[in-house]
Write an enzyme that holds these catalytic residues in place. Structure first.
Site, short mmCIF file in Angstrom:
data_model
loop_
_atom_site.label_atom_id
_atom_site.label_comp_id
_atom_site.label_asym_id
_atom_site.label_seq_id
_atom_site.Cartn_x
_atom_site.Cartn_y
_atom_site.Cartn_z
N ASP A 1 -6.23 8.07 5.43
CA ASP A 1 -5.10 7.36 5.41
C ASP A 1 -3.93 8.04 4.71
O ASP A 1 -4.00 8.84 3.58
CB ASP A 1 -5.59 6.11 4.73
CG ASP A 1 -5.77 6.10 3.20
OD1 ASP A 1 -6.58 7.05 3.10
OD2 ASP A 1 -5.42 5.35 2.30
N GLU A 2 -2.87 7.66 5.15
CA GLU A 2 -1.53 8.05 4.29
C GLU A 2 -1.28 9.57 4.17
O GLU A 2 -0.41 10.05 3.17
CB GLU A 2 -1.66 7.08 3.13
CG GLU A 2 -1.68 5.53 3.21
CD GLU A 2 -1.57 4.84 2.00
OE1 GLU A 2 -0.73 3.85 2.19
OE2 GLU A 2 -2.43 5.28 0.85
N SER A 3 -1.62 10.18 4.84
CA SER A 3 -1.41 11.45 4.82
C SER A 3 -0.14 11.94 4.90
O SER A 3 0.56 12.94 4.11
CB SER A 3 -2.22 12.76 5.57
OG SER A 3 -3.64 12.37 5.57
N ASN B 1 0.72 -1.33 0.05
CA ASN B 1 -0.06 0.06 -0.05
C ASN B 1 1.02 1.17 -0.07
O ASN B 1 0.83 2.12 -0.67
CB ASN B 1 -0.84 0.07 1.23
CG ASN B 1 -2.16 1.12 1.11
OD1 ASN B 1 -1.92 1.97 1.26
ND2 ASN B 1 -3.36 0.48 0.52
#
Lengths: 556, 556
Positions: free
Chosen positions: B340-342, A16
């Protein structure tokens, strides 16, 4: 089974991150980046004129003075490919989408000229597939070839010069170009396995079509194996009655003939593989006493039979009659005789088997089961030659590695872990003077996540080993092998394409002009979208993207 | 990208050995080993009578006194599923294949009784899906449920008691059984991603059908992301006009409504995800000034915009108007807000950005960009609540890990490398008092060769962590996540099924009765063949096999 990808759960998270990173920072091509009207595989010589023709449905024809069913049929096919009669619109198309349909065409015909006579039989190894194609900016478009096989390849290339700007299916543009083209290797194959899972006839035919679009010329039909025997034998009907998964999982001889004919019309050989002496468990169900009983190391008989029994005269009588039939059903000069992985069954089914032990004693083989295997193959090759005089052989490399005397046979190389080892296998086989074709790096049944997979297929080169010119000249090509453990009619198309397309270009095109996968990708993406537009489920393999004309199901 | 499966070429050879070995010596089930008429996922209480009914087309009806479009439509669907009107025969079927068609049926109707009124809206979290189904060996067959949603699950189970002995489609047998059934978890979802690759409406509908056959109840629609913005906004049409791949790659609001309605009729919620503040690059194309400019570490502006800019009033005005619309289009009580994933974009687009730096200064955040993210989410959650009073939230776990105040939100857990780490994530999230649902072990976009993959999906348990009863009770379920980097209409069906079926049983069934994948496999194989018979491309995942009724293409 955990060797390749043992860390899924870790992978889920890592990927991911990695995906995000890759797709964001541009390690991958921009989604939708593709060429327009550029052929795959890349022709050896192609120069584009700075001009695109306009074509119009109903106002284009193929012309030839040549009388040949192969060309007649090809014209019908390519007319339909260029101008699909039944459009499939999706709900997002504006009504005015498609202006240009009535445009005045600048190209209205292609003339096809072929010098040699229409062939009477199926294509064979060594067929001439070269062609010249001229689509000038003005004047006549001409396709010339020595043989009809070259004309088929040229028609495919011609069809790929067509494109629809911005995915507008009603606008037909064609690149003007001058092309001189021929294959790098004469044997360019796709292996499908119909024993682990049965593949219905329409799956096989659809894949033959896509093979033709990729200029593959051999369908290697791994038709039977341990798991099932779907080949209908007229001589030994019990082989499929008892050895097939069910009566719905059998290829009748009529069906097989129709497949061979379908392939012939597309310039594709059908090379059948009947793998022996191992990989034959399903054979034993319909042919008692063909296989050996197997024993454990304490001499106790196991509930298993495997490996053909070379000690019985009945075995040889059976094989002769069966292969007489097979070699009538499959008219290719070559038959693939398998011969791989006998080592797996040899300890229990030959070495521990008292009948084989006695046989070895009589023949003075001592403990050397390799001599039994070579005895089997030496006699078997003679038998197949009796079944059809002059029959030619392909065998998995073990047979020739083991020094069976078959100097004209082609070694099908499948071994080697790393690419270096695979190349060493090719070097060894050719150093021993054998014709060779490569599959080691093209086991498409093994799949993995990520775009480097297809790049690996693209970069693998059958002549990438160190060796003499004479050795290199023994390399006849290779095959993308899609073993059937995880493949059936539900996924064969998407599993195979466009991954096999990467192999197609490696086997056809000039390696000097196709060294970079990055350079090739936009053209491969166009090819994948072309297959999708033609109705074939060519799947994404290189990250986010789109085809201007979306997939709308199989061809009608 | 080489983390997971970096040794293809080695793998090719190893696997050829390993496969052979595995499939030969019986580590895998016998090809074609399957149950007949046994439901998937496994009901909590099922006892079979020692009797199989005979059914006959045209001589079976569903009966109810209940007035409800959901049931009316379901009766039509299941009538067709039980007795497909258009048979597809292949060439291998004998003419006499199908005796029994005219057999006298022993079961001619099923009576459905539902106690609560027909619902006026879409299904929501907490719907009652329990049901009782009695198909005795003699006497009336009865399905009872409190709510229509339970009746839908019971109809599915009823349809799965049907089987065709030896694959003879003209013989309809049904197991007599007594069933008491209900789901283990209330949230059982499948995530599809329509941004990395567009999925046409018919792909989404077909997958909703297969979800219903597997008793999933949530379609998590990850509709937009960096790569494309296929959602048609009436308020901000440029979002899709400029942010979609093309005008053929957009979902109109009418199409979305039809999808929500299609799902409602099958008892499936549609939970949309609009992921912010990261994963928004495509948003910026149609909405200038929404995203931040990004800078390298030397303060030089990059050719990149990412992360929503929380400093501008225009941002908040835009988000309020957009989410007002979204929350009308998607009537589920829950909306998935991403988050997510900032961290991926924060260094260049927030930390190095002078406007954000000034903002942080004004707000006293110092260097702590985490405070910017929390500021964004804290205000965003309030805004979404203003957009629709009482809107409920699902967020990727980071948002709650970062201690944003959203005690009622559901944490969607996707982190954790090993299974142990994934369970630790679940333990942490629930220890913090959050509702949780799991996807970490069910990233179905990541695929690998071998049958242990699906076994891993089957064994992953959302409550498999160490924690209190109170923690376990916070677990609402999970989702199989099929991210779209390598998935489009060509392969989505085969990539998803039957792999997601393994997840379906884990989320529905009694863990004590479903501990062994080996025990489950024959029933899962029947389920996969059932899907194939219904026309869905459920692919092989566990080695050689066959379905008695082969795949013959999508449902007509």
């Amino acid at each position: 089974m955990a060797v390749v990808c043992s860390v899924t759960t870790l992978a889920a998270v890592l990927f991911n991150f990695v995906l995000l990173f890759s797709f964001t920072v541009g390690a991958y091509p921009t989604p939708g980046q593709f060429t327009e009207g550029q052929p795959w595989p890349l022709p050896w010589n192609i120069s584009y004129y700075d001009f695109n023709h306009t074509l119009s449905p109903g106002k284009f024809n193929f012309k030839t003075a040549y009388k040949c069913d192969i060309i007649d049929q090809a014209f019908i096919r390519y007319q339909k490919l260029l101008f699909p009669s039944s459009k499939k619109w999706d709900d997002n198309i504006d009504d005015d989408f498609g202006a240009g349909n009535d445009a005045d065409p600048s190209l209205t015909f292609l003339t096809v000229t072929i010098s040699e006579e229409c062939p009477t039989g199926v294509p064979q190894l060594g067929m001439d597939e070269s062609y010249k194609l001229d689509v000038p900016s003005s004047g006549a478009a001409v396709l010339t070839a020595a043989q009809v096989w070259g004309a088929l390849r040229g028609l495919e290339t011609f069809s790929q010069l067509l494109f629809h700007p911005d995915g507008d299916e009603n606008v037909y543009k064609m690149r003007a170009a001058k092309i001189r083209d021929y294959p790098r290797f004469p044997h360019r194959g796709v292996l499908l396995d119909t024993s682990r899972h049965f593949l219905p006839v329409n799956s096989l035919l659809a894949n033959i079509d896509v093979m033709a679009h990729n200029k593959f010329n051999v369908f290697h039909w791994h038709i039977v194996d341990d798991q099932s025997f779907p080949y209908e034998s007229k001589t030994f009907p019990n082989l499929s009655v008892k050895g097939a998964y069910s009566k719905r999982h059998i290829y009748s001889q009529d069906q097989i003939k129709s497949i061979v004919e379908y392939a012939r019309l597309r310039g594709i050989r059908v090379v059948a593989e009947f793998d022996t002496p191992g990989h034959t468990e399903s054979w034993g169900k319909g042919q008692p006493n063909l296989l050996c009983d197997c024993y454990d190391d304490h001499g106790k008989k196991k509930d298993e039979q495997a490996l053909i029994d070379p000690t019985k005269q009945s075995t040889w009588d059976f094989l002769l009659a069966l292969f007489k039939e097979i070699l009538e059903v499959f008219p290719d000069h070559y038959i693939h005789l398998g011969g791989d992985e006998s080592w797996f069954w040899i300890p229990s089914c030959w070495k521990n088997n008292p009948i084989i032990q006695q046989f070895m004693n009589v023949y003075g083989f001592g403990n050397d089961t390799q001599k039994v295997e070579n005895y089997y193959f030496q006699n078997f090759l003679k038998l197949v030659d009796r079944a059809r005089r002059g029959a030619k052989f392909i065998v998995w490399q073990e047979v020739l590695d083991n020094a069976v005397d078959a100097s004209e046979a082609i070694a099908h190389v499948w071994k080697g872990g790393s690419y270096a080892e695979q190349m060493q296998e090719m070097a060894t086989v050719t150093a021993n003077g054998h014709y060779a074709m490569l599959s080691s790096c093209w086991y498409l049944d093994i799949f993995k996540y990520g775009s480097e997979e297809i790049e690996g297929y693209y970069k693998c080169d059958p002549q990438g080993f160190k060796g003499s010119v004479a050795q290199k000249n023994l390399v006849l090509g290779g095959e993308a092998a899609l073993w059937g453990e995880m493949v059936d009619a539900t996924n064969v198309m998407a599993r195979l394409w466009p991954r096999a397309s990467a192999v197609a270009e490696r086997l056809w095109s000039d390696p000097a002009q196709t060294a970079s996968f990055t350079d090739a990708w936009p053209r491969l993406h166009e090819m994948s979208c072309r297959l999708i537009h033609r109705g074939y489920a060519s799947q994404p393999v290189n990250g986010p993207s789109f085809c201007p004309i979306p997939y709308s199901g199989p061809p009608s």
